[in-house]
Scaffold this motif. Structure first.
Motif, PDB file in Angstrom:
ATOM      1  N   GLY A  67       0.826  -1.205   0.000  1.00 37.17           N
ATOM      2  CA  GLY A  67       0.000   0.000   0.000  1.00 37.17           C
ATOM      3  C   GLY A  67       0.858   1.252   0.000  1.00 37.17           C
ATOM      4  O   GLY A  67       1.829   1.334  -0.734  1.00 37.17           O
ATOM      5  N   TRP A  68       0.505   2.209   0.853  1.00 39.20           N
ATOM      6  CA  TRP A  68       1.263   3.448   0.953  1.00 39.20           C
ATOM      7  C   TRP A  68       1.153   4.002   2.365  1.00 39.20           C
ATOM      8  O   TRP A  68       0.285   3.620   3.138  1.00 39.20           O
ATOM      9  N   ARG A  69       2.058   4.933   2.667  1.00 46.89           N
ATOM     10  CA  ARG A  69       2.062   5.631   3.948  1.00 46.89           C
ATOM     11  C   ARG A  69       2.381   7.093   3.647  1.00 46.89           C
ATOM     12  O   ARG A  69       3.345   7.392   2.944  1.00 46.89           O
ATOM     13  N   ALA A  70       1.560   8.004   4.160  1.00 48.63           N
ATOM     14  CA  ALA A  70       1.769   9.434   3.956  1.00 48.63           C
ATOM     15  C   ALA A  70       1.804  10.105   5.318  1.00 48.63           C
ATOM     16  O   ALA A  70       0.989   9.802   6.184  1.00 48.63           O
ATOM     17  N   GLN A  71       2.753  11.032   5.505  1.00 43.48           N
ATOM     18  CA  GLN A  71       2.911  11.667   6.803  1.00 43.48           C
ATOM     19  C   GLN A  71       2.905  13.186   6.672  1.00 43.48           C
ATOM     20  O   GLN A  71       3.659  13.762   5.902  1.00 43.48           O
ATOM     21  N   CYS A  72       2.027  13.829   7.461  1.00 49.18           N
ATOM     22  CA  CYS A  72       1.983  15.282   7.588  1.00 49.18           C
ATOM     23  C   CYS A  72       2.736  15.638   8.861  1.00 49.18           C
ATOM     24  O   CYS A  72       2.534  14.997   9.896  1.00 49.18           O
TER      25      CYS A  72
END
Length: 78
Positions: A65-70
């Protein structure tokens, strides 16, 4: 009327998730315009902008999948 983003909202650093105010693909205001092309593209791509604060996120594409970080609101998974 603005439609909800296709993002699984699970921002962790700021506590309860706020409702999305910005498009997570182009960073535009959800109320200001139609984002049909963004929703279609999000079926295949991870988000690029935080849906709460519009900051550009650090995105990692994984085999599962994916991982996004703010930096302000934490991490999204998909």
């Amino acid at each position: 009327m603005a439609e909800a983003s296709a993002v699984p909202v699970a921002l962790t650093a700021a506590g309860p998730a706020a409702p999305p105010a910005f498009c997570d693909r182009c960073g535009g205001d959800l109320v200001a315009g139609a984002h049909a092309a963004c929703r279609a593209a999000r079926a295949l791509e991870p988000p690029r902008f935080c849906p709460v604060c519009r900051r550009r996120m650090k995105v990692q594409v994984l085999p599962s999948g994916w991982r996004a970080q703010c930096v302000e609101h934490g991490e999204l998974h998909g």
